[in-house]
Scaffold this motif. Structure first.
Motif, PDB file in Angstrom:
ATOM      1  N   LEU A  16       0.299  -1.002  -0.234  1.00 24.81           N
ATOM      2  CA  LEU A  16       0.023   0.348   0.314  1.00 24.81           C
ATOM      3  C   LEU A  16       1.206   1.192   0.397  1.00 24.81           C
ATOM      4  CD1 LEU A  16      -2.373  -1.906   0.423  1.00 24.81           C
ATOM      5  CD2 LEU A  16      -3.326  -0.431   2.082  1.00 24.81           C
ATOM      6  N   CYS A  26      -2.081 -10.042   4.134  1.00 24.75           N
ATOM      7  CA  CYS A  26      -3.515 -10.768   3.886  1.00 24.75           C
ATOM      8  C   CYS A  26      -4.195 -12.146   3.489  1.00 24.75           C
ATOM      9  CB  CYS A  26      -4.637  -9.229   3.439  1.00 24.75           C
ATOM     10  SG  CYS A  26      -6.633 -10.392   3.316  1.00 24.75           S
ATOM     11  N   LEU A  33       1.608  -6.391   3.868  1.00 22.20           N
ATOM     12  CA  LEU A  33       1.187  -5.215   4.415  1.00 22.20           C
ATOM     13  C   LEU A  33       2.011  -4.412   5.830  1.00 22.20           C
ATOM     14  CD1 LEU A  33      -2.948  -5.460   4.698  1.00 22.20           C
ATOM     15  CD2 LEU A  33      -1.698  -4.104   3.524  1.00 22.20           C
ATOM     16  N   CYS A  37      -0.505  -0.029   7.709  1.00 21.23           N
ATOM     17  CA  CYS A  37      -1.660   0.031   7.221  1.00 21.23           C
ATOM     18  C   CYS A  37      -2.554  -0.984   6.839  1.00 21.23           C
ATOM     19  CB  CYS A  37      -0.931  -0.252   5.854  1.00 21.23           C
ATOM     20  SG  CYS A  37       0.335   1.156   5.068  1.00 21.23           S
ATOM     21  N   HIS A  41      -5.929  -1.036   4.575  1.00 23.05           N
ATOM     22  CA  HIS A  41      -6.538  -2.302   4.022  1.00 23.05           C
ATOM     23  C   HIS A  41      -8.167  -2.870   4.357  1.00 23.05           C
ATOM     24  CE1 HIS A  41      -6.103  -5.569   1.056  1.00 23.05           C
ATOM     25  NE2 HIS A  41      -6.538  -6.587   2.239  1.00 23.05           N
ATOM     26  N   THR A  44     -10.808  -0.727   3.064  1.00 24.86           N
ATOM     27  CA  THR A  44     -11.048  -0.101   1.709  1.00 24.86           C
ATOM     28  C   THR A  44     -12.462  -0.924   1.269  1.00 24.86           C
ATOM     29  OG1 THR A  44      -8.713   0.129   1.492  1.00 24.86           O
ATOM     30  CG2 THR A  44      -9.758  -0.427  -0.279  1.00 24.86           C
ATOM     31  N   HIS A  50     -11.177 -10.823   5.285  1.00 28.13           N
ATOM     32  CA  HIS A  50      -9.585  -9.911   6.196  1.00 28.13           C
ATOM     33  C   HIS A  50      -9.836 -10.990   6.505  1.00 28.13           C
ATOM     34  CE1 HIS A  50      -9.891  -6.977   2.519  1.00 28.13           C
ATOM     35  NE2 HIS A  50     -11.451  -6.751   3.117  1.00 28.13           N
TER      36      HIS A  50
END
Length: 560
Positions: A16, A26, A33, A37, A41, A44, A50
């Motif tokens: 990211l 993830c 990541l 971040c 994520h 989003t 996730h």
């Protein structure tokens, strides 16, 4: 300048922000990541579940498949009857009522196990087999190129022979023409000389008559005798008859028959020509041989006196016949049971053979150290390999029909083993993974049932064993019998159906037996041996020992 985000030497960066070091992963989105971040994520796309884990634990969370009937639902079960993943909604809909359902993770484990077996088979068996087949086809192509080249050379040579014979015949005919011409010219020249002599005589007579008619001297007038009647008989006419050249009409078909013809070529398809390669056993083994135990006391069965001044080598042609070689140019074939000499063959060069072996098809092969050649005995002796800057020593025929040749450099500072298919070089074994020389002064070689290549290295006082790829497996440096306690001096080497490696110890008058992994078995074969050199094994695991000390071959039984 290299981009620090893509440099192969840099650490992995967050997908990211592309600047911070990766710390998390993830498993759902397969995204790397940093900790800062993670929240961004997840926010989003909040519709996804996730599974964010530490980067080191990535791929630990199973990614369930999405249901094809119920969008965005994950399938955690598997219907065996329908052979498809199903979700909770599928089960509640009674669409799979009465069907056998299993947890998809259990099905996944079985699937992994199944495809892992397939991968192992592909990796360990099928892939190397196809590599070997490709190598075999490439070698056949190389051999084909050479043999077709030899064929073209043979045709050209035959044509040159014909040209030479025709040129000789043309010269012979021209010589005959020249001789005939000279004979006739000489005859005509002689005839011309006689005519010219007569012309001279006639002119002289004419002058005499003219002088007599121009004078008043009656005595001169009456001295003239008539010769006209002599000259009225003209000389014979000589008509030369020339020989005629009567060329025969060239009939191409007959000419081709006289010159020679090519037989037809073919490509045969052998459905069973190749077998799977494995790292466990020889392709020819098929199944494991019956287990045989070592005898506590090996037994001498037969002794054969060879008559050599120095006996060096022995090779089994069959269970009834053995080839031997020694310090002269003669190789002798003996009947084992009778002990009688069946045949003798002299080397092509007149040098002594350095080593002998028998191929799968029963042909005798020998190395000629001084002539730098490896030769095979068929109807006549054929040169198979000619070396440059190297000299051949030991030779053996492998289960695949290749030849393994141990050779020395001319300066005797290097030793290597080279695998040949016919006269084509396939593999060179000389250095280990660190670039060090594997051999110091190798003499004899053999192939084990597991396709290992075994070399007796008397210079290093060791048996050096590498795998089929030429990678070092182990070195055996000997367990000297207490009764002799002399340095290990390995010469002849052979293997049996149990993958034992047997090595002649020249100094200690015995044969060492080790297993395929280099472990010494608690048995020496001595049986009163005297300076053993060459070794070979027949199909019944009987050992034959060529003894340099008394120039006799001993047949020894050492397995039950």
């Amino acid at each position: 300048m290299m981009d620090p985000r893509t440099s192969a030497q840099d650490v992995m960066r967050c997908d990211l922000c592309e600047t911070a070091v990766v710390q998390m992963h993830c498993d759902t989105c397969l995204v790397n990541l940093c900790k800062a971040c993670v929240g961004e994520h997840i926010s989003t796309d909040e519709s996804k579940d996730h599974k964010v884990v530490k980067f080191q634990a990535r791929k630990s969370t199973p990614l369930y498949p999405t249901c094809i009937s119920h969008a965005k639902e994950r399938c955690e079960m598997f219907c065996k009857q329908c052979d498809i993943p199903v979700c909770a909604s599928c089960i509640e809909s009674n669409e799979h009522l009465g069907h056998e359902l299993s947890k998809i993770l259990r099905v996944m484990d079985k699937k992994k196990e199944s495809i892992t077996k397939e991968r192992n088979e592909l990796n360990d068996t099928i892939y190397p087999t196809y590599q070997a087949i490709a190598s075999d086809v490439q070698n056949r192509m190389s051999q084909l190129e050479k043999e077709y080249g030899d064929l073209s050379t043979a045709i050209t040579k035959h044509g040159e022979d014909w040209h030479r014979e025709i040129d000789k015949f043309v010269q012979k005919l021209k010589a005959e023409v020249y001789e005939m011409k000279n004979t006739q010219l000489q005859t005509l020249q002689k005839h011309l000389n006689e005519i010219n002599k007569t012309i001279s005589d006639i002119k002289e007579d004419i002058d005499t008559i003219e002088m007599a008619t121009d004078t008043n001297d009656l005595s001169k007038l009456f001295s003239v005798t008539s010769s006209v009647h002599i000259y009225r008989n003209l000389p014979d006419q000589i008509m030369p008859s020339l020989p005629k050249f009567m060329p025969k009409k060239i009939h191409k078909e007959e000419l081709f028959k006289l010159f020679g013809a090519l037989s037809s070529s073919s490509l045969t398809l052998d459905k069973y020509g190749y077998s799977m390669k494995t790292t466990q056993k020889s392709p020819e083994a098929g199944s494991s041989p019956p287990v045989k135990q070592l005898l506590d006391q090996p037994e001498t069965v037969i002794t054969i006196d060879t008559g050599y001044g120095d006996l060096y080598n022995v090779a089994c042609l069959s269970d009834e016949e053995i080839w031997t070689s020694g310090n002269d140019s003669t190789m002798k074939l003996y009947s084992i049971n009778q002990g009688s000499l069946l045949k003798s063959i002299r080397t092509k060069s007149g040098n002594r053979p350095r080593d002998i072996a028998v191929t799968k098809s029963g042909d005798l092969v020998y190395t000629d150290y001084d002539d730098r050649t490896v030769n095979i005995v068929k109807k006549k002796i054929e040169e198979v390999i000619r070396l440059q800057n190297w000299k051949p020593k030991g030779v053996c025929s492998t289960s695949s029909g290749d030849l393994l040749v141990v050779m020395y450099s001319d300066d005797k500072k290097q030793t290597k083993v080279v695998r040949y298919f016919g006269s084509t070089e396939k593999q060179i074994i000389q250095l280990d993974d660190k670039g060090n020389h594997l051999y110091q002064s190798g003499s004899y070689t053999t192939e084990n049932r597991n396709l290992d290549i075994c070399v007796s290295d008397w210079g290093a006082r060791a048996v050096v064993v590498v795998n089929q790829a030429g990678k070092l497996r182990f070195r055996y440096t000997g367990h000297t019998p207490n009764m002799n306690n002399k340095p290990f001096y390995p010469l002849g080497i052979t293997t049996d159906s149990q993958s034992h490696i047997l090595t002649a110890d020249y100094n200690n008058d015995c044969v060492h037996i080790i297993d395929q992994d280099g472990q010494f078995t608690p048995l020496y074969i001595d049986c009163g041996l005297s300076e053993p050199c060459g070794l070979c094994i027949d199909t019944n695991d009987n050992l034959f020992v060529a003894q340099n000390g008394n120039n006799k071959v001993k047949k020894v039984k050492y397995l039950q």
